[in-house]
Write an enzyme that holds these catalytic residues in place. Sequence first.
Site, mmCIF file in Angstrom:
data_model
loop_
_atom_site.group_PDB
_atom_site.id
_atom_site.type_symbol
_atom_site.label_atom_id
_atom_site.label_comp_id
_atom_site.label_asym_id
_atom_site.label_seq_id
_atom_site.Cartn_x
_atom_site.Cartn_y
_atom_site.Cartn_z
ATOM 1 N N ARG A 68 0.817 -1.219 0.000
ATOM 2 C CA ARG A 68 0.000 0.000 0.000
ATOM 3 C C ARG A 68 0.846 1.263 0.000
ATOM 4 N NH1 ARG A 68 -2.594 -3.792 2.833
ATOM 5 N NH2 ARG A 68 -1.583 -3.196 4.777
ATOM 6 N N GLU A 81 3.745 -6.630 13.327
ATOM 7 C CA GLU A 81 2.683 -6.716 14.329
ATOM 8 C C GLU A 81 2.085 -8.128 14.298
ATOM 9 O OE1 GLU A 81 -0.449 -3.937 13.588
ATOM 10 O OE2 GLU A 81 -1.449 -4.328 15.480
HETATM 11 P P1 AMP Z 1 4.816 -2.532 11.321
HETATM 12 O O1 AMP Z 1 6.027 -3.125 10.676
HETATM 13 O O2 AMP Z 1 4.353 -3.282 12.527
HETATM 14 O O3 AMP Z 1 4.975 -1.047 11.570
HETATM 15 O O4 AMP Z 1 3.610 -2.720 10.284
HETATM 16 C C1 AMP Z 1 3.436 -1.825 9.245
HETATM 17 C C2 AMP Z 1 3.089 -2.519 7.954
HETATM 18 O O5 AMP Z 1 2.112 -3.532 8.135
HETATM 19 C C3 AMP Z 1 2.519 -1.538 6.976
HETATM 20 O O6 AMP Z 1 3.033 -1.814 5.680
HETATM 21 C C4 AMP Z 1 1.026 -1.733 7.054
HETATM 22 O O7 AMP Z 1 0.451 -1.695 5.774
HETATM 23 C C5 AMP Z 1 0.829 -3.102 7.697
HETATM 24 N N1 AMP Z 1 -0.029 -3.080 8.905
HETATM 25 C C6 AMP Z 1 0.362 -3.340 10.173
HETATM 26 N N2 AMP Z 1 -0.661 -3.256 11.035
HETATM 27 C C7 AMP Z 1 -1.733 -2.897 10.294
HETATM 28 C C8 AMP Z 1 -3.107 -2.611 10.611
HETATM 29 N N3 AMP Z 1 -3.575 -2.692 11.872
HETATM 30 N N4 AMP Z 1 -3.941 -2.253 9.603
HETATM 31 C C9 AMP Z 1 -3.470 -2.160 8.325
HETATM 32 N N5 AMP Z 1 -2.203 -2.420 7.966
HETATM 33 C C10 AMP Z 1 -1.330 -2.788 8.922
#
Ligand code: AMP
Length: 177
Positions: free
Chosen positions: A65, A102
């Site tokens: 995205r 996450e």
């Molecule tokens: P992080 O590495 O934990 O910061 O996760 C960020 C990446 O995972 C981004 O590319 C987001 O598109 C996706 N992502 C993580 N958590 C979510 C969420 N709750 N809703 C949508 N996309 C998420």
Amino acid sequence: MTSTPTLTEIRQAIRNVPDFPKPGIQFKDITPVLADFRLFGACVDFLTSGHAPGSIDAVAGIDARGFIFAAAAAVRLGTGFIPIRKQGKLPYRTIEESYELEYGSATIAVHADAARPGSRVLLLDDLLATGGTAGAAVALLRRLGAEVVEAGFLIELSFLGGRRRLGGCPVRTQIVY
Ligand code: AMP
């Protein structure tokens, strides 16, 4: 004449999808924002504001995205676009970084010649959660010798503290939960 969307309008357009892709995750679905030209445009305005055309050498976007915002921002700023992709997708020689998500763990990659040493790169993604993905992207760009001028996101899940994992680069977020 169309009016500039408010932050409340953008926030209301973000759809919360509970338990996707796993139980306990509140997925922030940005497709209603993208579907509305005014809202999408306002997000691109926000992510590029403060960066004069000519001050940025490239905009890097994170798979998948992040590509949407980074490609639009690159055209707006008159720069090229750098895709930072999931492992195994880029055809040429790559460098890679692994990180915790996450939900799960992953590896991202960038072409070894994607950014020139000393180039000024704006990094964009849709959402900052734990910061693992963007932190790995910052590390990749720095390994190429680029300066990450700023990391910008439409959404920040601030309770996860992801900003702390971005290697000290400036962070810009529009909608904060
Ligand atoms: P992080 O590495 O934990 O910061 O996760 C960020 C990446 O995972 C981004 O590319 C987001 O598109 C996706 N992502 C993580 N958590 C979510 C969420 N709750 N809703 C949508 N996309 C998420």
